[in-house]
Design a protein around this motif. Structure first.
Motif, short mmCIF file in Angstrom:
data_model
loop_
_atom_site.label_atom_id
_atom_site.label_comp_id
_atom_site.label_asym_id
_atom_site.label_seq_id
_atom_site.Cartn_x
_atom_site.Cartn_y
_atom_site.Cartn_z
N PRO A 1 -17.12 -46.57 20.09
CA PRO A 1 -17.77 -44.97 21.00
C PRO A 1 -16.24 -44.29 20.78
O PRO A 1 -16.55 -43.33 20.64
N ALA A 2 -15.52 -44.76 21.43
CA ALA A 2 -14.77 -43.67 21.36
C ALA A 2 -13.70 -43.45 20.15
O ALA A 2 -13.66 -42.11 19.77
N ALA A 3 -14.04 -44.21 18.96
CA ALA A 3 -13.08 -44.34 17.88
C ALA A 3 -14.56 -43.10 17.05
O ALA A 3 -13.97 -42.51 16.64
N THR A 4 -15.48 -43.46 17.47
CA THR A 4 -16.24 -42.46 16.71
C THR A 4 -16.24 -41.27 17.29
O THR A 4 -16.28 -40.68 16.23
N GLY A 5 -16.39 -40.87 18.43
CA GLY A 5 -16.41 -39.36 19.22
C GLY A 5 -14.40 -39.39 19.01
O GLY A 5 -15.34 -37.84 18.31
N VAL A 6 -13.90 -39.59 18.74
CA VAL A 6 -12.41 -39.22 18.24
C VAL A 6 -12.70 -38.77 16.37
O VAL A 6 -12.71 -37.62 16.36
N ARG B 1 -19.57 -32.46 18.65
CA ARG B 1 -19.61 -31.85 20.64
C ARG B 1 -20.24 -33.47 20.63
O ARG B 1 -21.48 -33.34 20.56
N MET B 2 -19.34 -34.15 21.98
CA MET B 2 -20.39 -35.48 22.53
C MET B 2 -21.04 -34.64 24.08
O MET B 2 -20.57 -33.95 24.77
N GLY B 3 -22.22 -34.25 24.18
CA GLY B 3 -22.63 -34.25 24.87
C GLY B 3 -22.69 -34.84 27.03
O GLY B 3 -21.58 -35.85 26.65
N ALA B 4 -23.01 -34.37 27.76
CA ALA B 4 -22.66 -35.14 28.89
C ALA B 4 -23.97 -36.44 29.09
O ALA B 4 -22.56 -37.80 29.16
N CYS C 1 -12.03 -48.53 12.52
CA CYS C 1 -12.44 -49.04 11.21
C CYS C 1 -13.48 -48.66 11.81
O CYS C 1 -14.53 -47.87 10.37
N TYR C 2 -14.56 -49.35 12.48
CA TYR C 2 -16.28 -49.26 12.21
C TYR C 2 -16.37 -47.77 12.44
O TYR C 2 -17.53 -47.19 12.46
N GLY C 3 -15.33 -47.13 13.49
CA GLY C 3 -16.01 -45.53 13.90
C GLY C 3 -15.41 -44.54 12.48
O GLY C 3 -16.56 -43.70 11.98
N LEU C 4 -14.63 -44.41 11.38
CA LEU C 4 -14.90 -44.57 10.79
C LEU C 4 -15.95 -44.26 9.11
O LEU C 4 -16.17 -43.65 9.38
N TYR C 5 -15.60 -45.26 9.92
CA TYR C 5 -16.97 -45.83 8.98
C TYR C 5 -18.49 -44.62 8.94
O TYR C 5 -19.04 -44.12 8.30
N THR C 6 -19.18 -44.88 10.45
CA THR C 6 -20.14 -44.54 11.39
C THR C 6 -20.06 -42.94 10.84
O THR C 6 -20.81 -41.93 10.38
N ARG D 1 -30.68 -40.84 11.08
CA ARG D 1 -31.96 -40.41 12.47
C ARG D 1 -31.16 -39.97 13.64
O ARG D 1 -31.97 -39.42 14.54
N VAL D 2 -30.29 -40.70 13.89
CA VAL D 2 -28.75 -40.39 15.39
C VAL D 2 -28.01 -39.66 14.73
O VAL D 2 -27.32 -39.73 13.79
N ARG D 3 -26.87 -38.39 16.14
CA ARG D 3 -26.00 -38.39 15.99
C ARG D 3 -24.67 -39.20 15.73
O ARG D 3 -25.19 -40.89 15.94
N ALA D 4 -23.88 -39.25 15.16
CA ALA D 4 -22.64 -40.49 15.01
C ALA D 4 -22.26 -41.24 16.39
O ALA D 4 -22.04 -42.33 16.10
N THR D 5 -21.39 -40.13 17.42
CA THR D 5 -21.22 -40.22 18.22
C THR D 5 -22.19 -41.73 18.60
O THR D 5 -22.29 -42.31 19.45
#
Length: 318
Positions: free
Chosen positions: A110-115, A124-127, A165-170, A241-245
């Motif tokens: 999740p952190a890698a995907t968010g970055v 933007r990452m919400g609350a 790698c998972y975050g980059l692919y997503t 249908r959903v955000r990457a984060t």
């Protein structure tokens, strides 16, 4: 773009189903006890899954959408991320065990995907995402508490690399879906799986003997069909249908599934802190899936509409 609205989002269920299937990878590798090297096993998994997914999804009209210069870069990045993830994750499982490798790799996802999403797309990452991710990552930390697992430093490093790698692919798969609506994401997955297997060919060709082993063949079949072809189809269908984060946080269902499989099928025991970690992961995913609070209606004109005359705008402000 956040597509979550009031009510259930089917994309959430699709991503969760994919994560649960991915959660069986480590336990299946442990159960099979295959003599095949992790890099070779990862390569055969990509080939088997890529071929099955290609037969089911690839059509000439869909391939035309990828035959453009703008699609080459995301295709290669997704393929590189997929191939490196396989080698890093399966090697980590071999060195540290299924539970620890899965928890670390997906714990940082999740952190890698968010970055990556913030850096590459400005998302933007919400609350809700922040609260859910903090809870889920804290749960992963509890699963790693002393007494729960054995630690291999290099194995941990490989798991961290797999998570990035998972975050980059997503992020790149989601970016492709948003920028190229005509691009069929399951077709993209099939292509990236097959192209991603190419760097692993030296290990695959140098480790052919275990392919004749029945247990290894069964392992490749499960990893290729269920945890690759089916799981990637579910994931890419949900990702549109959903955000990457959000998808990154939902991926934490994978270590949760791996932990529960270890308890019920591999006769592993979880300490109270590990059970608390599972509960936190589940809570974090639930928080992330909650629909956002409705926003106050704004009087500002929406994009594409004609702004009212100055006189009307003054009347609105009055």
């Amino acid at each position: 773009m956040d597509v979550r609205k009031s009510g259930a989002n089917p994309g959430v269920g699709l991503v969760l189903a994919a994560a649960v299937l991915w959660g069986t990878v480590g336990p299946a590798q442990v159960l099979a006890s295959s003599p095949m090297t992790p890099a070779a096993l990862g390569g055969w998994r990509l080939v088997a899954g890529g071929l099955v997914l290609a037969v089911c999804t690839v059509r000439p009209r869909r391939l035309r959408a990828f035959a453009t210069r703008s699609m080459v870069r995301p295709l290669l990045i997704c393929a590189f991320s997929t191939g490196l993830y396989q080698a890093a994750f399966l090697s980590s499982v071999a060195r540290t065990g299924a539970a620890l490798a899965t928890v670390v790799a997906l714990g940082i996802a999740p952190a890698a995907t968010g970055v990556c999403a913030r850096w590459l797309t400005g998302e933007r990452m919400g609350a809700a995402w922040l609260a859910g991710t903090v809870a889920a990552v804290a749960g992963c930390a509890l699963l790693l508490a002393p007494g729960n697992t054995r630690v291999d430093p290099f194995g941990l490093l490989l798991a961290v690399a797999a998570g990035f790698c998972y975050g980059l692919y997503t992020v790149f798969a989601k970016r492709t879906a948003d920028a190229h609506p005509a691009a069929h994401l399951p077709t993209l997955s099939a292509l990236t799986l097959l192209v991603g297997s190419l760097p692993l060919l030296p290990w695959m060709l140098g480790d052919l003997a275990p392919v004749r082993d029945g247990g290894t063949l069964a392992l490749i079949g499960w990893l290729g069909v269920a945890t690759t072809a089916v799981a990637y189809w579910l994931f890419t269908a949900g990702l549109s249908r959903v955000r990457a984060t959000t998808a990154g946080t939902l991926s934490l269902a994978e270590p949760l599934a791996a932990a529960l499989i270890g308890v019920f099928l591999l006769d592993e025991r979880l300490t109270p802190s590990a059970w608390a970690g599972c509960a936190l992961i589940l809570a974090g995913m639930i928080i992330t899936c909650l629909p956002p609070l409705p926003r106050r209606r704004s009087t500002a004109p929406t994009p594409g509409t004609v702004a009212p005359p100055d006189r009307d705008r003054h009347e609105v402000r009055a």
